[in-house]
Design an enzyme around this catalytic site. Structure first.
Site, PDB file in Angstrom:
ATOM      1  N   ARG A   1      -6.674   0.865 -15.055  1.00 47.15           N
ATOM      2  CA  ARG A   1      -6.848   1.759 -13.898  1.00 47.15           C
ATOM      3  C   ARG A   1      -7.657   3.024 -14.207  1.00 47.15           C
ATOM      4  O   ARG A   1      -8.504   3.411 -13.412  1.00 47.15           O
ATOM      5  CB  ARG A   1      -5.490   2.113 -13.274  1.00 47.15           C
TER       6      ARG A   1
ATOM      7  N   CYS B   1     -15.227  -1.181 -27.202  1.00 49.82           N
ATOM      8  CA  CYS B   1     -16.600  -0.644 -27.228  1.00 49.82           C
ATOM      9  C   CYS B   1     -17.131  -0.380 -25.820  1.00 49.82           C
ATOM     10  O   CYS B   1     -18.147  -0.963 -25.409  1.00 49.82           O
ATOM     11  CB  CYS B   1     -17.517  -1.597 -27.981  1.00 49.82           C
ATOM     12  N   GLU B   2     -16.420   0.427 -25.101  1.00 48.72           N
ATOM     13  CA  GLU B   2     -16.848   0.905 -23.786  1.00 48.72           C
ATOM     14  C   GLU B   2     -16.424   2.355 -23.736  1.00 48.72           C
ATOM     15  O   GLU B   2     -15.266   2.669 -24.062  1.00 48.72           O
ATOM     16  CB  GLU B   2     -16.095   0.161 -22.659  1.00 48.72           C
TER      17      GLU B   2
ATOM     18  N   GLU C   1       4.972  -6.063   2.066  1.00 45.08           N
ATOM     19  CA  GLU C   1       4.679  -6.658   0.758  1.00 45.08           C
ATOM     20  C   GLU C   1       4.232  -5.585  -0.216  1.00 45.08           C
ATOM     21  O   GLU C   1       3.098  -5.586  -0.677  1.00 45.08           O
ATOM     22  CB  GLU C   1       3.644  -7.790   0.897  1.00 45.08           C
TER      23      GLU C   1
ATOM     24  N   TYR D   1     -10.888   3.104 -11.852  1.00 43.05           N
ATOM     25  CA  TYR D   1     -10.834   4.039 -10.722  1.00 43.05           C
ATOM     26  C   TYR D   1     -10.833   5.499 -11.149  1.00 43.05           C
ATOM     27  O   TYR D   1     -10.653   6.368 -10.304  1.00 43.05           O
ATOM     28  CB  TYR D   1      -9.540   3.859  -9.904  1.00 43.05           C
TER      29      TYR D   1
ATOM     30  N   GLY E   1       3.858  -3.782  -3.643  1.00 42.92           N
ATOM     31  CA  GLY E   1       3.819  -4.096  -5.062  1.00 42.92           C
ATOM     32  C   GLY E   1       4.075  -2.811  -5.836  1.00 42.92           C
ATOM     33  O   GLY E   1       5.127  -2.589  -6.432  1.00 42.92           O
ATOM     34  N   ARG E   2       3.096  -1.920  -5.746  1.00 47.97           N
ATOM     35  CA  ARG E   2       3.131  -0.663  -6.493  1.00 47.97           C
ATOM     36  C   ARG E   2       4.425   0.119  -6.300  1.00 47.97           C
ATOM     37  O   ARG E   2       5.021   0.616  -7.251  1.00 47.97           O
ATOM     38  CB  ARG E   2       1.955   0.198  -6.024  1.00 47.97           C
TER      39      ARG E   2
ATOM     40  N   GLY F   1       0.778  -1.228   0.000  1.00 49.86           N
ATOM     41  CA  GLY F   1       0.000   0.000   0.000  1.00 49.86           C
ATOM     42  C   GLY F   1       0.810   1.278   0.000  1.00 49.86           C
ATOM     43  O   GLY F   1       0.239   2.361   0.058  1.00 49.86           O
TER      44      GLY F   1
HETATM   45  C1  LIG Z   1      -2.494  -5.989  -3.363  1.00 52.71           C
HETATM   46  C2  LIG Z   1      -1.818  -6.457  -2.150  1.00 52.71           C
HETATM   47  C3  LIG Z   1      -0.525  -6.008  -1.834  1.00 52.71           C
HETATM   48  C4  LIG Z   1       0.221  -5.002  -2.661  1.00 52.71           C
HETATM   49  O1  LIG Z   1      -0.397  -3.782  -2.670  1.00 52.71           O
HETATM   50  P1  LIG Z   1       0.360  -2.500  -3.310  1.00 52.71           P
HETATM   51  O2  LIG Z   1      -0.673  -1.435  -3.185  1.00 52.71           O
HETATM   52  O3  LIG Z   1       0.679  -2.851  -4.711  1.00 52.71           O
HETATM   53  O4  LIG Z   1       1.579  -2.256  -2.481  1.00 52.71           O
HETATM   54  C5  LIG Z   1       0.072  -6.522  -0.707  1.00 52.71           C
HETATM   55  N1  LIG Z   1      -0.564  -7.417   0.086  1.00 52.71           N
HETATM   56  C6  LIG Z   1      -1.799  -7.870  -0.176  1.00 52.71           C
HETATM   57  C7  LIG Z   1      -2.416  -8.851   0.738  1.00 52.71           C
HETATM   58  C8  LIG Z   1      -2.477  -7.389  -1.294  1.00 52.71           C
HETATM   59  O5  LIG Z   1      -3.706  -7.832  -1.556  1.00 52.71           O
END
Ligand SMILES: *Cc1c(COP(=O)(O)O)cnc(C)c1O
Length: 419
Positions: free
Chosen positions: A310, A340-341, A272, A314, A274-275, A231
């Site tokens: 995205r 077609c959206e 964890e 969103y 990701g982004r 997050g």
């Molecule tokens: C999606 C997700 C992440 C990664 O979220 P980011 O916003 O990309 O950092 C980490 N843990 C869990 C359980 C998730 O569902």
């Protein structure tokens, strides 16, 4: 800023050559940028013993990208069997995989336990009884604070979130897991998405340590790790301020020091992201193929929302550059794909330099939740992915989908049930 200047300098001078060689559209990822971000993350949290990032595979589930994460010593956050299999394929061992599924099915527990197992992160107390024998020695639960935390913009209010065990269930969850044979424990939460306010992440670390303390005191168990989830936000808009990594890591480290001072030991911290790891290090490159003047001016490009959902889902902002068009007068346009959206738009009423047919557009920040979210609706297939290597080579790391791929799930021997 969105895309870094360093990535621009590596990419833009070669962009036309890359586009001619591989064809458009494509996502291209920057190896040097990803490695740099990983190094910065490790350095920021070096003060917390045993700190480890478990890259959230769903953000950019490409084996070559996962290899980079493995090379940096990261683990993997997986929530489906394909994600688990990919993590194992790049060599992740049992302690390097966190399996955070929700609404988990029996065959998912079986897959999690296969090949030496992984760290099982249970989403609910009712799942304890459904974990097949032998119950894992190490178990983790996902904690949902409910009304104890206010919501975050993307992920919403914790009370409405389907994830995790409640505050009132958490002690019981560990008690029951211990009764089934668990001897080692972790604690997980994930309450933010694209959060740019560093204090929210500090409060999350404080919260998870308090919950760990509560369970420790009630049950006399020790936590090997706490996982503060992902997050971490990235600035999508040029005027967004980036997350303050230095202050965040300093304040979180102090919380762990304090915990250790009071208890003589502290859990390891795991996260964890990701982004934050890959988001800014990818762009979608697409060519302008049409323009149209009706009630608005439209620029039609050769990518569509199957490459990047995205904005449609969103209303997310993705910055756009048109390399080579910098000096031209600007105009306000919608940048659209062919699906077609009517939400198949990369930009709505955006002021951009005048775009000519044949121009390349660079859509920023597609390195996480970009290609991965794409779909095949309307027979619009997903594009190729390229990796700009730190040594200057450009490598195809996923080919574009083909008509045969699209038809593959309908191509089989006849199978019917007579009633
Ligand atoms: C999606 C997700 C992440 C990664 O979220 P980011 O916003 O990309 O950092 C980490 N843990 C869990 C359980 C998730 O569902």
């Amino acid at each position: 800023m969105p895309m870094s200047d360093a990535f621009k300098q590596r990419l833009f001078p070669e962009l036309e050559r890359i586009a001619e060689h591989f064809g458009t559209p494509f996502h291209i990822y920057d190896e040097a940028g990803i490695l740099d971000t990983g190094a910065r993350l490790k350095e920021a949290f070096a003060g917390i013993e045993g700190f480890q990032e478990y890259y959230a595979v769903k953000a950019l589930p490409n084996l070559k990208i996962l290899e980079l994460m493995k090379r940096m010593g990261f683990g993997f956050d997986c929530s489906s069997i394909p994600e688990l299999v990919m993590a194992r394929r790049v060599g992740a061992g049992p302690m390097e995989i966190m399996f955070t599924s929700n609404n988990t099915a029996p065959h998912e527990f079986t897959a999690a336990a296969a090949d030496g197992g992984c760290i099982l992160n249970l989403d609910d107390i009712s799942l304890i009884a459904k974990v097949p024998e032998p119950f894992p020695e190490l178990i983790c639960f996902r904690y949902n604070p409910g009304p104890r935390r206010t919501g975050n913009v993307i992920i919403g209010n914790p009370v409405e979130a389907k994830y995790g065990v409640t505050h009132n269930q958490v002690v019981d969850a560990y008690r029951q897991a211990r009764e089934r044979g668990a001897k080692r424990f972790g604690l997980h939460t994930m309450v933010a998405s694209n959060e740019l306010d560093y204090t929210y992440m500090v409060e999350t670390a404080r919260m998870i340590l308090e919950v760990a303390e509560l369970v420790m005191n009630e049950l006399g168990i020790r936590f090997e790790f706490v996982n503060i989830g992902g997050g971490f936000g990235i600035p999508y808009r040029p005027d967004d301020s980036p997350l303050d990594l230095a202050r965040m890591s300093r304040e979180i480290t102090a919380l762990f020091d304090d915990f250790r001072a009071r208890h003589g030991q502290a859990p390891r911290m795991v996260m964890e992201s990701g982004r934050w790891m890959t988001g800014p290090h990818g762009v979608l490159v697409t060519r302008a193929i049409n323009h149209k003047d009706t009630y608005r001016r439209y620029i039609g490009v050769d990518a569509c929302m199957s490459s990047l959902m995205r904005p449609a889902i969103y209303g997310a902002y993705h910055h756009i550059d048109v390399p080579g068009a910098e000096g031209r007068p600007t105009e306000v346009v919608d940048v659209v794909g062919s699906l077609c959206e009517n939400n198949d738009k990369f930009a709505v009423q955006r002021e951009l330099p005048r775009i000519e047919e044949g121009d390349l557009l660079v859509i920023h920040d597609t390195g996480a939740h970009g290609h991965a979210m794409g779909f095949q609706y309307n027979g619009r297939l997903r594009p190729q992915e390229l990796l700009l290597r730190a040594d200057g080579r450009v490598e195809l790391i996923r080919r574009a989908e083909t008509l045969d791929d699209y038809l593959a799930t309908q191509t089989f021997e006849p199978r019917t049930l007579a009633l």
